[in-house]
Each structure stands twice: as structure tokens, then as C-alpha cells.
Design an enzyme around this catalytic site. Structure first.
Site, PDB file in Angstrom:
ATOM      1  N   HIS A  40      14.796  28.558  11.627  1.00  0.00           N
ATOM      2  CA  HIS A  40      14.583  30.009  11.625  1.00  0.00           C
ATOM      3  C   HIS A  40      14.762  30.555  13.044  1.00  0.00           C
ATOM      4  CE1 HIS A  40      13.048  30.275   7.524  1.00  0.00           C
ATOM      5  NE2 HIS A  40      12.259  29.248   7.766  1.00  0.00           N
ATOM      6  N   ASN A  41      14.978  29.635  13.991  1.00  0.00           N
ATOM      7  CA  ASN A  41      15.007  30.005  15.409  1.00  0.00           C
ATOM      8  C   ASN A  41      16.407  30.556  15.792  1.00  0.00           C
ATOM      9  OD1 ASN A  41      15.286  29.866  18.216  1.00  0.00           O
ATOM     10  ND2 ASN A  41      13.774  28.201  18.381  1.00  0.00           N
TER      11      ASN A  41
ATOM     12  N   ARG B  13      19.384  18.313  23.825  1.00  0.00           N
ATOM     13  CA  ARG B  13      19.950  19.061  22.698  1.00  0.00           C
ATOM     14  C   ARG B  13      21.449  19.244  22.886  1.00  0.00           C
ATOM     15  NH1 ARG B  13      15.781  21.674  21.614  1.00  0.00           N
ATOM     16  NH2 ARG B  13      15.966  22.860  23.527  1.00  0.00           N
TER      17      ARG B  13
ATOM     18  N   ASP C 118      15.252  17.870  15.487  1.00  0.00           N
ATOM     19  CA  ASP C 118      13.861  17.759  15.893  1.00  0.00           C
ATOM     20  C   ASP C 118      13.852  17.161  17.291  1.00  0.00           C
ATOM     21  OD1 ASP C 118      11.256  18.437  15.169  1.00  0.00           O
ATOM     22  OD2 ASP C 118      10.745  16.363  14.742  1.00  0.00           O
TER      23      ASP C 118
ATOM     24  N   LYS D   4      21.317  24.075  32.037  1.00  0.00           N
ATOM     25  CA  LYS D   4      20.466  23.142  31.285  1.00  0.00           C
ATOM     26  C   LYS D   4      21.227  22.534  30.106  1.00  0.00           C
ATOM     27  CE  LYS D   4      16.430  22.884  28.309  1.00  0.00           C
ATOM     28  NZ  LYS D   4      15.414  23.599  27.544  1.00  0.00           N
TER      29      LYS D   4
ATOM     30  N   GLY E 251       8.640  25.446  26.361  1.00  0.00           N
ATOM     31  CA  GLY E 251       8.055  24.118  26.129  1.00  0.00           C
ATOM     32  C   GLY E 251       7.634  23.467  27.438  1.00  0.00           C
ATOM     33  N   TYR E 252       8.090  22.247  27.646  1.00  0.00           N
ATOM     34  CA  TYR E 252       7.673  21.452  28.800  1.00  0.00           C
ATOM     35  C   TYR E 252       8.683  21.531  29.952  1.00  0.00           C
ATOM     36  CZ  TYR E 252       4.615  19.457  25.211  1.00  0.00           C
ATOM     37  OH  TYR E 252       3.685  19.287  24.207  1.00  0.00           O
TER      38      TYR E 252
ATOM     39  N   ASN F 162      17.523  31.644  18.573  1.00  0.00           N
ATOM     40  CA  ASN F 162      18.062  31.129  19.849  1.00  0.00           C
ATOM     41  C   ASN F 162      18.851  29.847  19.633  1.00  0.00           C
ATOM     42  OD1 ASN F 162      17.079  33.128  21.587  1.00  0.00           O
ATOM     43  ND2 ASN F 162      15.037  32.208  21.439  1.00  0.00           N
ATOM     44  N   LYS F 163      18.299  28.978  18.768  1.00  0.00           N
ATOM     45  CA  LYS F 163      19.007  27.729  18.469  1.00  0.00           C
ATOM     46  C   LYS F 163      20.329  28.026  17.757  1.00  0.00           C
ATOM     47  CE  LYS F 163      15.233  24.405  18.081  1.00  0.00           C
ATOM     48  NZ  LYS F 163      14.588  23.434  17.179  1.00  0.00           N
TER      49      LYS F 163
HETATM   50  P1  IMP Z   1      11.695  21.560  18.247  1.00  0.00           P
HETATM   51  O1  IMP Z   1      11.810  20.340  17.400  1.00  0.00           O
HETATM   52  O2  IMP Z   1      13.002  21.939  18.873  1.00  0.00           O
HETATM   53  O3  IMP Z   1      11.029  22.694  17.551  1.00  0.00           O
HETATM   54  O4  IMP Z   1      10.765  21.172  19.486  1.00  0.00           O
HETATM   55  C1  IMP Z   1       9.415  20.752  19.341  1.00  0.00           C
HETATM   56  C2  IMP Z   1       8.678  20.992  20.637  1.00  0.00           C
HETATM   57  O5  IMP Z   1       9.242  20.180  21.688  1.00  0.00           O
HETATM   58  C3  IMP Z   1       8.763  22.424  21.170  1.00  0.00           C
HETATM   59  O6  IMP Z   1       7.734  23.209  20.634  1.00  0.00           O
HETATM   60  C4  IMP Z   1       8.594  22.227  22.672  1.00  0.00           C
HETATM   61  O7  IMP Z   1       7.232  22.098  23.003  1.00  0.00           O
HETATM   62  C5  IMP Z   1       9.266  20.895  22.909  1.00  0.00           C
HETATM   63  N1  IMP Z   1      10.677  21.090  23.309  1.00  0.00           N
HETATM   64  C6  IMP Z   1      11.760  21.027  22.494  1.00  0.00           C
HETATM   65  N2  IMP Z   1      12.887  21.229  23.192  1.00  0.00           N
HETATM   66  C7  IMP Z   1      12.500  21.440  24.466  1.00  0.00           C
HETATM   67  C8  IMP Z   1      13.231  21.726  25.661  1.00  0.00           C
HETATM   68  O8  IMP Z   1      14.471  21.834  25.698  1.00  0.00           O
HETATM   69  N3  IMP Z   1      12.485  21.862  26.775  1.00  0.00           N
HETATM   70  C9  IMP Z   1      11.143  21.756  26.793  1.00  0.00           C
HETATM   71  N4  IMP Z   1      10.424  21.508  25.714  1.00  0.00           N
HETATM   72  C10 IMP Z   1      11.092  21.346  24.546  1.00  0.00           C
END
Ligand code: IMP
Length: 193
Positions: A8-9, A177, A68, A171, A149-150, A11-12
Site C-alpha cells: 500500500h506504500n 532494496r 519484506d 541510497k 526506519g533505522y 513511495n515503494k
Molecule cells: P518493510 O518490510 O519494507 O515494511 O520494512 C520493515 C521495517 O524495516 C521498516 O518499518 C523499517 O523500520 C525497516 N526498514 C526497511 N527498509 C529500511 C531502509 O531502507 N532503511 C531503514 N530502515 C528500513
């Protein structure tokens, strides 16, 4: 060719559209009227990616891919890993998650960590998995304002700045990713999609 990216994101979705060929039409979950949250109940990133792709294929019939991502820190036994989004509990925020990591890492000398992205693809009854990993170090306090995120506590190996000190295109060129998406893009290209 049409394919669903199970997110649903927005940006992705934007990021993926930039990377994949224009011959491939990317649909989001909103585009196929899938408005429910898909429960990510797996014990690993790979499992969660397959849960999402299998759900979309089974319930909506579309070929699709899902991603993920998690941050895996050596001295925390690979955590937060699959728990990255919710590391500090059900009311997690990026700020609370980073505070927790910095607290747990306070006296750790081994600062090695990696971001890992898994992409699970279902296309024409084939299943393919793609992975992107970027290795680096967890620093002692936040640096940089970009990203999410981090990002602000992670410096990729060989570089001197955190992901949060880079702009998005910088990045994406080196990120977990970005690497996984490049593999997906090569797969589409080599399979003549
Ligand atoms: P998702 O699977 O992409 O939704 O990521 C799960 C979680 O990992 C996010 O809520 C962030 O806390 C962390 N995360 C995912 N991708 C990144 C990134 O590129 N940079 C920093 N944290 C990330």
C-alpha cells in the site's frame, strides 16, 4: 505485462516504477481494490514475502511480487530482523525503535549489521526469490535527517555517512532494496517480459 506489487506504500511503488522497464505495468494493492491489511505472521523475511504474494495470487488471481525488509544486527543475534517495524512493541515508531537499538547496543563492541530485503515473485506459475543485502555498522548516535526506519544509525561498509545523510538516488544505488529490485528487473529482462 501487468503485475501487482503487494504494497500500500506509494513511495515503494514510485521507487519500483523508476527501476523497472516501462513495458511492465505495476499495479498497487489499491489498484486491485485490495484494501485489507495482509497479516505478516511469518518467522522470517522470506516467509512474510511469500505470505503476501501467495495471498494476492490466491485471493485476487494476479501475478505479483512482495518485499519484506529487516535490519539484522550481529551482536543482537540477528534482531530486530523480521521484527524491525515493531521492535519496540505494538505502538512502535522509528524513534522508539532506534532508541531501543541504541540502548541494547550501548556496551557492544561488535557493531556489525546488515539490511536484508527479500522479494517473492509469482509469475506464470513460477516462483522466484530475490535477495539484496548491504553490510555495515551501527553507530552510537543518530546522524542525518533523510530516509526512514533505522537509516540514521547505519553506515554501509566502505562509506563514511549514514543512509540518512544520503539523498534517495544515492541510497538506492547501494541499498538492500535497490540490489533486490535490480535482480528482479534483470529477471524480467532475461525472461523477455
Ligand atoms: P518493510 O518490510 O519494507 O515494511 O520494512 C520493515 C521495517 O524495516 C521498516 O518499518 C523499517 O523500520 C525497516 N526498514 C526497511 N527498509 C529500511 C531502509 O531502507 N532503511 C531503514 N530502515 C528500513
Amino acid at each position: 505485462m501487468k503485475i501487482v506489487f503487494a504494497t500500500h506504500n506509494q513511495n515503494k511503488i514510485k521507487e519500483v516504477k523508476l527501476l523497472l522497464s516501462n513495458n511492465i505495468k505495476i499495479l498497487s494493492l489499491n489498484d486491485i481494490n485490495c484494501n485489507e491489511l495482509i497479516n505478516e505472521t511469518g518467522n522470517s523475511l522470506v516467509e512474510n514475502a511469500w505470505i503476501k504474494s501467495n495471498y494476492v495470487k490466491t485471493k485476487y488471481g494476479y501475478d505479483c511480487f512482495s518485499d519484506d525488509t529487516g535490519l539484522e544486527i550481529e551482536s543482537l543475534g540477528g534482531e530486530p530482523g523480521v521484527k524491525s517495524a515493531r521492535y519496540s512493541g505494538i505502538y512502535s515508531t522509528d524513534k522508539k525503535n532506534i532508541d531501543l537499538v541504541l540502548k541494547l547496543m550501548k556496551n557492544k563492541t561488535n557493531r556489525n549489521a546488515q539490511f536484508r530485503t527479500c522479494i517473492a515473485l509469482i509469475i506464470n506459475d513460477n516462483k522466484e526469490l530475490f535477495e539484496g543485502i548491504v553490510k555495515g555498522k551501527i553507530i552510537h548516535q543518530r546522524k542525518g535527517k533523510n530516509g526512514f526506519g533505522y537509516d540514521s544509525i547505519f553506515i554501509p561498509n566502505g562509506l563514511k555517512k549514514t543512509f540518512a545523510e544520503m539523498d534517495l538516488s544515492e541510497k538506492n544505488k547501494i541499498s538492500h532494496r535497490g540490489i533486490a529490485l535490480k535482480k528482479l528487473s534483470n529477471y524480467f529482462h532475461n525472461s523477455n517480459y
